[in-house]
Design a protein around this motif. Structure first.
Motif, mmCIF file in Angstrom:
data_model
loop_
_atom_site.group_PDB
_atom_site.id
_atom_site.type_symbol
_atom_site.label_atom_id
_atom_site.label_comp_id
_atom_site.label_asym_id
_atom_site.label_seq_id
_atom_site.Cartn_x
_atom_site.Cartn_y
_atom_site.Cartn_z
ATOM 1 N N LEU A 145 0.833 -1.205 0.000
ATOM 2 C CA LEU A 145 0.000 0.000 0.000
ATOM 3 C C LEU A 145 0.867 1.255 0.000
ATOM 4 N N PRO A 146 0.575 2.239 -0.860
ATOM 5 C CA PRO A 146 1.415 3.436 -0.967
ATOM 6 C C PRO A 146 1.596 4.181 0.352
ATOM 7 N N ALA A 147 0.561 4.276 1.181
ATOM 8 C CA ALA A 147 0.680 5.028 2.434
ATOM 9 C C ALA A 147 1.676 4.368 3.380
ATOM 10 N N PHE A 148 1.693 3.057 3.399
ATOM 11 C CA PHE A 148 2.639 2.344 4.246
ATOM 12 C C PHE A 148 4.055 2.490 3.698
ATOM 13 N N GLN A 149 4.179 2.484 2.392
ATOM 14 C CA GLN A 149 5.490 2.691 1.774
ATOM 15 C C GLN A 149 6.024 4.086 2.083
ATOM 16 N N ALA A 150 5.142 5.091 2.006
ATOM 17 C CA ALA A 150 5.568 6.475 2.245
ATOM 18 C C ALA A 150 6.038 6.694 3.673
ATOM 19 N N ALA A 151 5.505 5.896 4.615
ATOM 20 C CA ALA A 151 5.838 6.073 6.030
ATOM 21 C C ALA A 151 7.070 5.280 6.460
ATOM 22 N N HIS A 152 7.628 4.490 5.567
ATOM 23 C CA HIS A 152 8.746 3.596 5.921
ATOM 24 C C HIS A 152 9.919 4.389 6.504
ATOM 25 N N PRO A 153 10.603 3.826 7.495
ATOM 26 C CA PRO A 153 11.739 4.548 8.097
ATOM 27 C C PRO A 153 12.793 5.011 7.101
ATOM 28 N N ASP A 154 13.041 4.235 6.048
ATOM 29 C CA ASP A 154 14.041 4.664 5.072
ATOM 30 C C ASP A 154 13.672 5.994 4.423
ATOM 31 N N ARG A 155 12.365 6.278 4.329
ATOM 32 C CA ARG A 155 11.924 7.547 3.741
ATOM 33 C C ARG A 155 11.859 8.657 4.784
ATOM 34 N N ALA A 156 11.783 8.265 6.055
ATOM 35 C CA ALA A 156 11.700 9.260 7.119
ATOM 36 C C ALA A 156 13.057 9.621 7.694
ATOM 37 N N ARG A 157 14.074 8.875 7.339
ATOM 38 C CA ARG A 157 15.415 9.111 7.900
ATOM 39 C C ARG A 157 15.936 10.477 7.454
ATOM 40 N N PRO A 158 16.370 11.293 8.400
ATOM 41 C CA PRO A 158 16.900 12.618 8.007
ATOM 42 C C PRO A 158 18.147 12.474 7.145
ATOM 43 N N THR A 159 18.265 13.331 6.166
ATOM 44 C CA THR A 159 19.470 13.316 5.334
ATOM 45 C C THR A 159 20.612 13.967 6.101
ATOM 46 N N PRO A 160 21.817 13.407 5.959
ATOM 47 C CA PRO A 160 22.973 13.970 6.691
ATOM 48 C C PRO A 160 23.233 15.426 6.318
#
Length: 209
Positions: A194-209
């Motif tokens: 499901l797209p909403a679950f994909q969008a919330a994944h930690p890899d997408r929420a991880r702050p960029t250095p």
């Protein structure tokens, strides 16, 4: 209308649940990272937002909300999300599955608990690989009662599903074998599509250095 702000840590299961909920509802929000590994949750700014010194905190509708399940139920009630069934018995079943993750498994695997266990001689890997399978075994039994549906309780996403996938992320992170939990794994795979679950994944929420 006031901006919706989520005080978040990318790997926090509790924050992950709320990110899923916000994405499911299509609610735009600004994420403000709170680095748990650096102890920012215990700093004065975060304690002012949440006296428990935890994440997430959601600022929405002029409110400052804490505790992921309380936040999700608020969103469900105010946005008509449908994450809890209309029938009282079904609501109890969904809450039981959600609580099996959020109130039984997650608290003992919380960073501050696990770090204290390590200070007493446990290993982080051993601690997680002991308690996560215990929690998943109980959850598997609860979910087997609803094995005919696509998700945890029927064919619609419920509060139980918002709790399940973050727990699966943690299980995989710590090398927990999901083979003994076929219903859990089946539902997790359906949710991951499901797209909403994909969008919330930690890899997408991880702050960029």
């Amino acid at each position: 209308m006031p901006e919706t702000v989520l005080y978040d840590y990318w790997r926090s299961s509790a924050a992950y649940r709320v990110r899923i909920g916000l994405h499911l509802l299509g609610l735009p929000f600004r994420a403000v990272p709170v680095d748990l590994t650096a102890g920012q949750q215990r700093g004065p700014d975060n304690l002012a937002r949440n006296p428990q010194g935890l994440v997430p905190v959601l600022e929405i509708d002029g409110l400052r909300l804490t505790q992921s399940l309380a936040i999700l139920e608020y969103l469900d009630e105010t946005r008509g999300a449908g994450w809890l069934p209309g029938d009282a018995a079904a609501r109890a079943e969904v809450r039981a599955m959600a609580h099996a993750v959020a109130m039984d498994t997650h608290p003992v695997c919380n960073l501050r608990v696990a770090q204290h266990a390590v200070s007493l001689g446990a290993t982080m890997e051993g601690w997680m690989r002991h308690f996560i399978p215990l929690g998943l075994a109980g959850l598997e039994g609860l979910m087997q009662r609803h094995a005919g549906g696509r998700f945890s309780h029927g064919d619609g996403v419920t509060l139980a599903d918002l709790c399940l996938l973050p727990q699966i992320y943690n299980a995989r992170r710590w090398g927990v074998d999901l083979a003994p939990f076929p219903r859990v794994a089946e539902v997790a795979a359906a949710l991951e599509a499901l797209p909403a679950f994909q969008a919330a994944h930690p890899d997408r929420a991880r702050p960029t250095p």
